[in-house]
Enzyme design. Structure first.
Site, PDB file in Angstrom:
ATOM      1  N   ASN A  47      20.586  16.163 -34.625  1.00 33.74           N
ATOM      2  CA  ASN A  47      20.397  15.473 -35.895  1.00 33.74           C
ATOM      3  C   ASN A  47      21.686  14.828 -36.373  1.00 33.74           C
ATOM      4  OD1 ASN A  47      17.858  16.481 -35.860  1.00 33.74           O
ATOM      5  ND2 ASN A  47      18.202  18.065 -37.387  1.00 33.74           N
ATOM      6  N   GLU A  55      16.856  12.050 -36.320  1.00 33.99           N
ATOM      7  CA  GLU A  55      16.824  13.114 -35.326  1.00 33.99           C
ATOM      8  C   GLU A  55      16.573  12.568 -33.924  1.00 33.99           C
ATOM      9  OE1 GLU A  55      13.761  15.529 -36.885  1.00 33.99           O
ATOM     10  OE2 GLU A  55      14.886  16.096 -38.678  1.00 33.99           O
ATOM     11  N   HIS A  77      15.459  15.215 -21.644  1.00 33.71           N
ATOM     12  CA  HIS A  77      16.150  15.910 -20.562  1.00 33.71           C
ATOM     13  C   HIS A  77      16.281  17.376 -20.951  1.00 33.71           C
ATOM     14  CE1 HIS A  77      18.879  16.623 -17.215  1.00 33.71           C
ATOM     15  NE2 HIS A  77      19.688  17.254 -18.053  1.00 33.71           N
ATOM     16  N   TYR A  99      26.845  22.012 -28.852  1.00 32.06           N
ATOM     17  CA  TYR A  99      27.643  21.880 -30.059  1.00 32.06           C
ATOM     18  C   TYR A  99      29.063  21.450 -29.700  1.00 32.06           C
ATOM     19  CZ  TYR A  99      23.902  24.512 -32.325  1.00 32.06           C
ATOM     20  OH  TYR A  99      22.697  24.921 -32.804  1.00 32.06           O
ATOM     21  N   ARG A 119       6.329   3.522 -33.813  1.00 34.76           N
ATOM     22  CA  ARG A 119       5.324   3.625 -34.880  1.00 34.76           C
ATOM     23  C   ARG A 119       5.976   4.165 -36.150  1.00 34.76           C
ATOM     24  NH1 ARG A 119       4.343   8.918 -35.793  1.00 34.76           N
ATOM     25  NH2 ARG A 119       4.797  10.413 -34.105  1.00 34.76           N
TER      26      ARG A 119
END
Length: 300
Positions: A160, A210, A215, A222, A235
C-alpha cells in the site's frame, strides 16, 4: 486518462492500524436509545459485524436519532456483542472446503511413519485489495470463526502507498482498478493490478492506493523499494454482497490484466528505463510521465 502511464516508487514499510483513534470518535452524549432501538441495533451489527461505531451513529442520525459512539458501545455491550479483532483465515470457497474435507477423510488413519515422509510447503499470508491493518468486528463469545467475523487471506504480493502518495495522484486518475508493471529493488519486473479508492466491501475510511503484484514472494519485503507503472484501467471500484463475489471479481481483474499486459503497447513498459534506473527515492523519472517518490506500506 492523460496521466497514464503513471510511475511511482517508494520504500515498503509496515501499515497502520484502524480503530477509534483513527475514526476520531467523540464521547459524552446522553443515551437516547429506547429498548426497541437497542434491539434493532443488535440486529444490525449481527448482520453487518464490521460496522464501525461511527458508521452506526451516522445510520441512526439519518433515521432521526442522534447518539454518541459511547452510547452505541454501551448499548451493544449490554446485549452481548463486543468489538473484537477479526480472526484471519484462508478464504475458501465451497469447492476448497469439499477438497480439504475429502483429504482429511482419506488420510485420517495414516500413522506417524506416513506423515514423516510428507514435505509441507511454505505458506505466506498476504494482503489483497484490503488493508493489512487489524480489522474489528462486533461479535459474541464463541463466534470468532463465523465467516462474517473473519478476514480472508489470499496468496500473492501486495503493498500500500501512504496518504502522501495518494494525495499526489494526478487529477484524472480516478478511483478504480488499474493494471501495469511492478518491480522490487533492482529485481525482476512483474505484472500487477492496483486498486485506488476506499474498497467499499471493507468500508475503508481512508482512500488508498494498493498494489497487488502477480507473483508469489517467499517472504515479506518490508524496507524494499517498490517501483510501479500503471498503464491501463480495468473498471471502477464497487462493493459486493459476499466474499465469494469479491474473490471472483479479483480473479477476473487479475486474468484481464495478464491478457492486456501482453499487448505490445503495454508490454514495452516492462523494459522501461524507469525499472533499470535504480531504486532510489531521488531517481529522476522519465520526462514524459507523471511521478511521485514516497513510501509505501504493507509489503508481502
Amino acid at each position: 486518462m492523460k496521466s497514464l502511464p503513471y510511475f511511482c516508487r517508494g520504500e515498503v514499510i509496515r501499515g497502520f492500524g484502524r480503530g477509534s483513534k483513527e475514526l476520531g470518535i467523540p464521547t459524552g452524549r446522553k443515551c437516547k436509545l429506547s429498548p426497541a432501538a437497542e434491539r434493532k441495533l443488535v440486529r444490525r451489527v449481527k448482520s453487518q459485524p464490521r460496522s464501525t461505531k461511527k458508521h452506526i451513529c451516522q445510520k441512526l442520525e439519518a433515521a432521526g436519532t442522534q447518539v454518541s459512539v459511547s452510547t452505541v458501545k454501551r448499548a451493544l455491550h449490554r446485549h452481548g456483542p463486543r468489538g473484537c479483532h477479526a480472526r484471519r483465515k484462508p478464504l475458501l470457497q465451497k469447492r476448497h472446503l469439499k477438497a480439504r474435507l475429502k483429504f482429511a477423510a482419506d488420510h485420517m488413519d495414516k500413522d506417524k511413519t506416513f506423515w514423516r515422509k510428507v514435505l509441507w510447503s511454505d505458506e505466506t499470508k498476504i494482503e489483497l485489495f484490503g488493508h493489512n491493518a487489524q480489522q474489528y468486528v462486533w461479535r459474541r463469545k464463541g463466534e470468532a470463526f463465523n465467516p462474517k467475523n473473519t478476514m480472508p487471506t489470499i496468496k500473492h504480493g501486495g503493498a500500500n502507498f501512504p496518504d502522501s502518495v495518494v494525495d499526489n495522484l494526478p487529477a484524472d486518475i480516478s478511483t478504480g482498478i488499474y493494471y501495469g508493471w511492478a518491480s522490487l529493488g533492482n529485481g525482476d519486473v512483474y505484472k500487477m493490478v492496483m486498486s485506488i479508492g476506499w474498497n467499499p466491501y471493507y468500508k475503508n475510511t481512508k482512500k488508498s492506493m494498493e498494489t497487488h503484484v502477480i507473483h508469489t514472494f517467499k517472504e515479506d519485503f518490508y524496507g524494499e523499494i517498490l517501483s510501479v507503472v500503471m498503464v491501463g484501467y480495468i473498471r471502477p471500484e464497487r462493493s459486493y454482497d459476499s466474499l465469494d463475489a469479491l474473490v471472483t471479481a479479483i480473479n477476473d481483474d487479475i486474468e484481464e490484466a495478464k491478457v492486456k499486459l501482453d499487448h505490445p503497447e503495454h508490454l514495452k513498459f516492462k523494459e522501461d528505463n524507469f525499472f533499470t534506473s535504480g531504486p532510489s527515492l531521488s531517481s529522476a523519472p522519465p520526462s514524459t510521465t507523471s511521478t511521485v517518490s514516497q513510501t509505501i506500506m504493507n509489503g508481502h
